[in-house]
Design a protein around this motif. Structure first.
Motif, mmCIF file in Angstrom:
data_model
loop_
_atom_site.group_PDB
_atom_site.id
_atom_site.type_symbol
_atom_site.label_atom_id
_atom_site.label_comp_id
_atom_site.label_asym_id
_atom_site.label_seq_id
_atom_site.Cartn_x
_atom_site.Cartn_y
_atom_site.Cartn_z
ATOM 1 N N ALA A 206 -12.649 -90.414 25.311
ATOM 2 C CA ALA A 206 -13.934 -91.033 25.619
ATOM 3 C C ALA A 206 -13.719 -92.532 25.518
ATOM 4 C CB ALA A 206 -15.007 -90.575 24.634
ATOM 5 N N VAL A 207 -13.933 -93.250 26.617
ATOM 6 C CA VAL A 207 -13.745 -94.697 26.619
ATOM 7 C C VAL A 207 -15.054 -95.375 26.980
ATOM 8 C CG1 VAL A 207 -11.304 -94.498 27.185
ATOM 9 C CG2 VAL A 207 -12.955 -94.760 29.019
ATOM 10 N N GLN A 208 -15.298 -96.510 26.367
ATOM 11 C CA GLN A 208 -16.527 -97.254 26.639
ATOM 12 C C GLN A 208 -16.182 -98.469 27.488
ATOM 13 O OE1 GLN A 208 -18.573 -99.344 23.395
ATOM 14 N NE2 GLN A 208 -20.490 -98.445 24.120
ATOM 15 N N CYS A 209 -16.851 -98.601 28.617
ATOM 16 C CA CYS A 209 -16.590 -99.710 29.536
ATOM 17 C C CYS A 209 -17.925 -100.303 29.989
ATOM 18 C CB CYS A 209 -15.795 -99.239 30.745
ATOM 19 S SG CYS A 209 -14.179 -98.505 30.353
ATOM 20 N N ARG A 210 -18.457 -101.181 29.174
ATOM 21 C CA ARG A 210 -19.712 -101.836 29.553
ATOM 22 C C ARG A 210 -19.446 -102.876 30.637
ATOM 23 N NH1 ARG A 210 -24.071 -100.488 26.840
ATOM 24 N NH2 ARG A 210 -23.939 -99.561 24.743
ATOM 25 N N PRO A 211 -20.426 -103.125 31.518
ATOM 26 C CA PRO A 211 -20.243 -104.118 32.587
ATOM 27 C C PRO A 211 -19.855 -105.484 32.023
ATOM 28 C CG PRO A 211 -22.215 -102.822 32.969
ATOM 29 C CD PRO A 211 -21.735 -102.461 31.592
ATOM 30 N N SER A 212 -18.923 -106.120 32.684
ATOM 31 C CA SER A 212 -18.463 -107.463 32.307
ATOM 32 C C SER A 212 -17.777 -107.492 30.945
ATOM 33 C CB SER A 212 -19.631 -108.455 32.317
ATOM 34 O OG SER A 212 -20.245 -108.494 33.592
ATOM 35 N N HIS A 213 -17.304 -106.339 30.479
ATOM 36 C CA HIS A 213 -16.567 -106.266 29.224
ATOM 37 C C HIS A 213 -15.313 -105.413 29.426
ATOM 38 C CE1 HIS A 213 -20.508 -107.491 27.653
ATOM 39 N NE2 HIS A 213 -19.864 -107.903 26.566
ATOM 40 N N ASP A 214 -14.281 -105.696 28.648
ATOM 41 C CA ASP A 214 -13.096 -104.860 28.684
ATOM 42 C C ASP A 214 -13.415 -103.500 28.069
ATOM 43 O OD1 ASP A 214 -11.552 -106.930 29.760
ATOM 44 O OD2 ASP A 214 -11.061 -107.716 27.773
ATOM 45 N N CYS A 215 -12.709 -102.484 28.503
ATOM 46 C CA CYS A 215 -12.930 -101.144 27.970
ATOM 47 C C CYS A 215 -12.377 -101.042 26.546
ATOM 48 C CB CYS A 215 -12.229 -100.106 28.841
ATOM 49 S SG CYS A 215 -12.884 -99.955 30.517
ATOM 50 N N THR A 216 -12.915 -100.095 25.801
ATOM 51 C CA THR A 216 -12.451 -99.797 24.451
ATOM 52 C C THR A 216 -12.413 -98.285 24.270
ATOM 53 O OG1 THR A 216 -14.720 -99.988 23.625
ATOM 54 C CG2 THR A 216 -13.306 -101.935 23.401
ATOM 55 N N LEU A 217 -11.722 -97.840 23.245
ATOM 56 C CA LEU A 217 -11.614 -96.412 22.954
ATOM 57 C C LEU A 217 -12.745 -95.988 22.023
ATOM 58 C CD1 LEU A 217 -9.917 -93.793 23.167
ATOM 59 C CD2 LEU A 217 -8.575 -94.635 21.220
#
Length: 226
Positions: A206-217
Motif C-alpha cells: 500500500a503506497v500513498q501518493c498525494r498530488p504534488s508529493h512524492d510517494c511513501t510506503l
C-alpha cells in the motif's frame, strides 16, 4: 550449521488489532468497501489481538516503533523522489528484498526502512514493514556469515480488484490517496564460501501518493494479490 540461512524477506507479518482495523477502515472507505480489497489487508484466518498485547513476532519490539535517526541507514537506499505509485512500489520492493549484514546493523536496517514510510500515522502500519526484519539473534547469525541480498524487480501492477474499485468511483481515492500495487521479482542471496541462491519474490504494497508529493510506503499486505 546448515549451509542456508533464512532470507530477510521470508518473515510473516502479524498486525496489531488496532492498526489492522484502522488500515482496513481507511482503505476500504476510500475504495467503496470492496470486499476483495479488504482481503488484501486482513489476510486469511488472522486472529485479533488485544490492543495492549505485542504482536507475536520475534522481529518486533517496542524499540522498533521509532528507530533512532542517529543509527544511520547503512546500505539501505534512501526513498526515491517518485510521484507515480507503481514506480515507487517497485523501488520499495527492491529495497525490502535487499540487505547487507556486512556493513549494516539491524538498527540501521530498520532506520533505513522507516525513512520510506508515510508520516501520516493514521495510514502507516510500521509493524507490517519492520516485521520483515529478523530478530536480533538471527540477524547476528546472518552477519557472522556475511549474508547479503540484492533484488531484481521484473514488474509491478495494480491488482484487478483495486482497478475495478477505482473505475467504479475514481474520486474515492482522494481521501487517502493510497494505492495497492503488487510487485514481482527475484532475490539473490549470498554468504561466505560461495554460498548463495535465488528466489522468486512477490509482495503487495500500500503506497500513498498525494498530488504534488512524492510517494511513501504505508503498509505491506500479509498476502499477495495479483
Amino acid at each position: 550449521m546448515p549451509n542456508r540461512l533464512p532470507s530477510l524477506s521470508g518473515y510473516g507479518v502479524t498486525w496489531s488489532a488496532n492498526k489492522r482495523v484502522a488500515i482496513i477502515a481507511l482503505v476500504i472507505t476510500a475504495l467503496l468497501a470492496v470486499a476483495a480489497t479488504a482481503a488484501w489487508f486482513t489476510g486469511r484466518g488472522e486472529h485479533h489481538q488485544s490492543a495492549n498485547t505485542p504482536a507475536q513476532n520475534g522481529s518486533s519490539s517496542p524499540s522498533e516503533a521509532a528507530p533512532k535517526p542517529a543509527a544511520g541507514s547503512g546500505s539501505v537506499p534512501k526513498p526515491p523522489q517518485i510521484a507515480e505509485p507503481v514506480a515507487f512500489a517497485k523501488a520499495a520492493a527492491a529495497m525490502l528484498w535487499s540487505y547487507d549484514t556486512r556493513d549494516t546493523s539491524r538498527d540501521q536496517q530498520l532506520a533505513g526502512m522507516r525513512a520510506w514510510m508515510t508520516k501520516e500515522t493514521k495510514y502507516a502500519d510500521w509493524a507490517s514493514v519492520s516485521g520483515q526484519v529478523p530478530d536480533p539473534l538471527l540477524w547476528s547469525r546472518m552477519a557472522d556469515q556475511d549474508q547479503h541480498a540484492s533484488a531484481t524487480v521484473t514488474e509491478g501492477h495494480y491488482p484487478g480488484a483495486f482497478k475495478q474499485a477505482l473505475a467504479e468511483d475514481p474520486s474515492a481515492i482522494t481521501e487517502a490517496y493510497i494505492y495497492v500495487v503488487t510487485v514481482n521479482g527475484k532475490q539473490q542471496i549470498e554468504w561466505k564460501k560461495g554460498g548463495g541462491g535465488a528466489e522468486e519474490r512477490a509482495v503487495t504494497l500500500a503506497v500513498q501518493c498525494r498530488p504534488s508529493h512524492d510517494c511513501t510506503l504505508a503498509a505491506i499486505a500479509p498476502s499477495v494479490t495479483q
